[in-house]
Design a protein around this motif. Sequence first.
Motif, PDB file in Angstrom:
ATOM      1  N   ASN A  29       2.114   1.738  -3.452  1.00 51.08           N
ATOM      2  CA  ASN A  29       1.016   2.226  -4.288  1.00 51.08           C
ATOM      3  C   ASN A  29       0.789   3.717  -4.072  1.00 51.08           C
ATOM      4  O   ASN A  29       0.603   4.473  -5.030  1.00 51.08           O
ATOM      5  N   TYR A  42      -0.150 -10.420  -4.663  1.00 48.96           N
ATOM      6  CA  TYR A  42      -1.440 -10.895  -4.127  1.00 48.96           C
ATOM      7  C   TYR A  42      -1.249 -12.206  -3.367  1.00 48.96           C
ATOM      8  O   TYR A  42      -1.793 -12.396  -2.269  1.00 48.96           O
ATOM      9  N   GLN A  84      -8.120   5.805  -3.590  1.00 49.68           N
ATOM     10  CA  GLN A  84      -8.683   4.924  -2.568  1.00 49.68           C
ATOM     11  C   GLN A  84      -9.933   4.196  -3.054  1.00 49.68           C
ATOM     12  O   GLN A  84     -10.327   3.181  -2.473  1.00 49.68           O
ATOM     13  N   THR A  85     -10.552   4.694  -4.120  1.00 52.31           N
ATOM     14  CA  THR A  85     -11.743   4.027  -4.660  1.00 52.31           C
ATOM     15  C   THR A  85     -11.372   2.856  -5.569  1.00 52.31           C
ATOM     16  O   THR A  85     -12.236   2.067  -5.940  1.00 52.31           O
ATOM     17  N   ILE A  86     -10.084   2.750  -5.929  1.00 53.27           N
ATOM     18  CA  ILE A  86      -9.626   1.660  -6.792  1.00 53.27           C
ATOM     19  C   ILE A  86      -9.267   0.463  -5.926  1.00 53.27           C
ATOM     20  O   ILE A  86      -8.542   0.615  -4.933  1.00 53.27           O
ATOM     21  N   PRO A  87      -9.760  -0.736  -6.246  1.00 54.50           N
ATOM     22  CA  PRO A  87      -9.396  -1.927  -5.453  1.00 54.50           C
ATOM     23  C   PRO A  87      -7.882  -2.097  -5.348  1.00 54.50           C
ATOM     24  O   PRO A  87      -7.133  -1.747  -6.274  1.00 54.50           O
ATOM     25  N   HIS A  88      -7.425  -2.628  -4.234  1.00 52.45           N
ATOM     26  CA  HIS A  88      -5.996  -2.753  -3.948  1.00 52.45           C
ATOM     27  C   HIS A  88      -5.247  -3.497  -5.051  1.00 52.45           C
ATOM     28  O   HIS A  88      -4.145  -3.090  -5.442  1.00 52.45           O
ATOM     29  N   PHE A  89      -5.822  -4.579  -5.570  1.00 49.48           N
ATOM     30  CA  PHE A  89      -5.161  -5.364  -6.612  1.00 49.48           C
ATOM     31  C   PHE A  89      -4.870  -4.500  -7.832  1.00 49.48           C
ATOM     32  O   PHE A  89      -3.772  -4.550  -8.401  1.00 49.48           O
ATOM     33  N   PHE A  90      -5.854  -3.674  -8.235  1.00 48.79           N
ATOM     34  CA  PHE A  90      -5.668  -2.843  -9.425  1.00 48.79           C
ATOM     35  C   PHE A  90      -4.752  -1.653  -9.144  1.00 48.79           C
ATOM     36  O   PHE A  90      -4.043  -1.193 -10.043  1.00 48.79           O
ATOM     37  N   GLN A  91      -4.747  -1.161  -7.892  1.00 50.48           N
ATOM     38  CA  GLN A  91      -3.754  -0.159  -7.527  1.00 50.48           C
ATOM     39  C   GLN A  91      -2.339  -0.714  -7.735  1.00 50.48           C
ATOM     40  O   GLN A  91      -1.465  -0.032  -8.260  1.00 50.48           O
ATOM     41  N   SER A 115       0.833  -1.209   0.000  1.00 52.83           N
ATOM     42  CA  SER A 115       0.000   0.000   0.000  1.00 52.83           C
ATOM     43  C   SER A 115       0.863   1.252   0.000  1.00 52.83           C
ATOM     44  O   SER A 115       0.535   2.253  -0.649  1.00 52.83           O
TER      45      SER A 115
END
Length: 278
Positions: A22, A110, A36-43, A19
Amino acid sequence: MGMEEEKGEYLRLFVEETSLYNRIVLGFFLSAHFSQTIPHFFQTWIRNYVGGILLYFLSGFLWSFYIYYLRRNVYLPKDEIPTKRAMLLQIYVAMKAMPWYCLLPTISEYMIENGWTRCFSRISDVGWPAYFIYLAIYLVLVEFGIYWMHRELHDIKPLYKYLHVTHHIYNKQNTLSPFAGLAFHPLDGILQAVPHVFALFLVPTHFTTHVGLIFLEGIWTANIHDCIHGKVWPVMGAGYHTIHHTTYRHNYGHYTIWMDWMFGTLRDPEDDEAKKVN
């Protein structure tokens, strides 16, 4: 605290680290609220994509500028310098593949965050002696894996015909450049990087070191395609790799010459030069 809770707390260390990476990268391009609205995986994928592009162009342009312009005719004679058209084609191929390349480190992170690998977060968890032992084993596994993956991409004809040939259109010194380092079919590039991920399941690996080595790949692949033989034993430098691009049957190794020496595929650039002189 139960074992499951302890494991969850420990895995959060990986999530906190990714994080942080990112936020550092995405903070330059996106607002904190939007990111912060983007899912962690896609960040993570966006961060790897942006980082991959920056690394590719910074290393490629800086090194090309130095060896082809600032030091023109010092390292390479004029007729061995690639044309701008050849370099632009390599950039085009690499940029088409880059979004797919970045899936591999994103998926590996992941898996690490979910505790599927043997990664550890802090060197203090194992101690410095164990850290260096594990790192040495990790690098040997990666070297072994890349050697055989690369060799099979040549020996298995469909893999060469449909994947690896994309990279081997650069088969002369005046068609190779630092930009050729990532000019692969997307699946080819991923397959050759898979040993980095596979090793995570076999040997305890420091997560930050793993991330650093993945990015070192980008710098290293640029370096070994510049046709300049560094003559540092036992490094598999550009002199060796240029021979690979001209003979197709030698020097499959990645960082060192050891695997080629062990399996009988080593060809020394200095021996080639001596034969030309004689």
